[in-house]
Write a protein that holds these residues in place. Sequence first.
Motif, PDB file in Angstrom:
ATOM      1  N   ASN A  18      67.746  13.101 102.540  1.00  0.00           N
ATOM      2  CA  ASN A  18      68.937  12.574 102.649  1.00  0.00           C
ATOM      3  C   ASN A  18      69.612  13.047 104.074  1.00  0.00           C
ATOM      4  O   ASN A  18      70.692  12.290 104.652  1.00  0.00           O
ATOM      5  CB  ASN A  18      69.974  12.552 101.438  1.00  0.00           C
ATOM      6  CG  ASN A  18      70.383  14.015 101.311  1.00  0.00           C
ATOM      7  OD1 ASN A  18      70.129  15.022 102.090  1.00  0.00           O
ATOM      8  ND2 ASN A  18      71.260  14.101 100.316  1.00  0.00           N
ATOM      9  N   THR A  43      65.124  12.799  98.087  1.00  0.00           N
ATOM     10  CA  THR A  43      66.224  11.911  97.728  1.00  0.00           C
ATOM     11  C   THR A  43      65.746  10.345  97.499  1.00  0.00           C
ATOM     12  O   THR A  43      65.583   9.903  98.349  1.00  0.00           O
ATOM     13  CB  THR A  43      67.640  11.856  98.448  1.00  0.00           C
ATOM     14  OG1 THR A  43      68.178  13.170  98.514  1.00  0.00           O
ATOM     15  CG2 THR A  43      68.511  10.943  97.957  1.00  0.00           C
ATOM     16  N   ASP A  45      65.814   6.919  97.153  1.00  0.00           N
ATOM     17  CA  ASP A  45      66.798   6.168  97.591  1.00  0.00           C
ATOM     18  C   ASP A  45      66.331   4.799  98.349  1.00  0.00           C
ATOM     19  O   ASP A  45      64.954   4.750  98.473  1.00  0.00           O
ATOM     20  CB  ASP A  45      67.670   6.730  98.747  1.00  0.00           C
ATOM     21  CG  ASP A  45      69.208   6.340  98.971  1.00  0.00           C
ATOM     22  OD1 ASP A  45      69.563   5.186  98.443  1.00  0.00           O
ATOM     23  OD2 ASP A  45      70.148   6.853  99.680  1.00  0.00           O
ATOM     24  N   ALA A  80      71.306   9.467  95.531  1.00  0.00           N
ATOM     25  CA  ALA A  80      71.782   8.324  96.479  1.00  0.00           C
ATOM     26  C   ALA A  80      73.124   7.713  96.212  1.00  0.00           C
ATOM     27  O   ALA A  80      73.459   7.558  94.883  1.00  0.00           O
ATOM     28  CB  ALA A  80      70.539   7.420  96.144  1.00  0.00           C
ATOM     29  N   LEU A  83      72.917   3.350  95.553  1.00  0.00           N
ATOM     30  CA  LEU A  83      71.240   2.678  95.164  1.00  0.00           C
ATOM     31  C   LEU A  83      71.719   1.885  93.620  1.00  0.00           C
ATOM     32  O   LEU A  83      71.122   0.689  93.572  1.00  0.00           O
ATOM     33  CB  LEU A  83      70.476   3.866  94.651  1.00  0.00           C
ATOM     34  CG  LEU A  83      69.099   3.288  94.018  1.00  0.00           C
ATOM     35  CD1 LEU A  83      68.347   2.667  95.216  1.00  0.00           C
ATOM     36  CD2 LEU A  83      68.248   4.724  93.651  1.00  0.00           C
TER      37      LEU A  83
END
Length: 301
Positions: A18, A43, A45, A80, A83
């Motif tokens: 991220n 992450t 995402d 996230a 998301l």
Amino acid sequence: MTTTDEAGRALRYAYNTNGMTSHRLTDALGLLADTGYDGVALTVDVLHHDPFAPGLPGRTRELRRRVERLGLATTVETGARFLLDPRRKHEPTLITPDAEGRARRVAFLRTCVDIAADLGSEAVSFWAGVPRAAPAAERGGSAWGWLEAGVGEVCAHAARRGVVAALEPEPGMLVEDCAGWEMLAGRVSGLRLALDTGHCLVTGDLAPQEAVLRHGASLGAVAVEDMPRGRHEHRAPGEGDMDFPAVLGALRTVGYRGLVSLELSRDAHRADTLVPGALAALRAAEHAAEALRPAATMEGR
């Protein structure tokens, strides 16, 4: 590089994707491997390994082949921002009043557990969520019941898949410190601690190194970015108030063998300099901590 005793072994470092959102995932992985990181904190995402895009099992198999070729271990992160809901950050959560929303979060976390199992990841990290009403957040309130039920379901699924499930205390969330995690872990079998040592500087319940020493046996995941005392701002090493030699020394003392991650989600625009610079800073701090070990050992005799 390593010593013969478990407590003296060198730490293994990872960087969270991220903080590399201006990089394609393949490019980010290559940069981490070339820089000398031991792993990556993925992450899940919309940009990096979207769990709702077509062909997830095949994409996960290819990702595993990629990280194994690069010699990178993995952990899976679930923070996230948009998301599950493009209009509300981090919603729904495990303590959202709407039952359908809570079910969506649990289903997402189960998918992340499956991704971790298929990747051979060391752990899955997740958090509780921000309570919307004060009475629900009180001990014995409905939010704690929702949280216990949801975490229990995630941990049970993780146990079936052979994955470590670790809950991360987050400032401002229902579980925001190690004391909250202890209470929840007493109710949910198999739950490990995902400790972001920077958060200890925000909540003030324990000094970062004290949290490591107290909960060393329960650690499932660890993050060590810098942070200013009292403010939830993830910063690069040297830009906050973290005593890195103390924290890294504590991790070595408890014999922690998992990945030690850096989460710098607001610094993707300077990942080209932070990725190598942060690793160099962490290694220097670890070296400083190790240099103090013989002196500390002699003083304790």
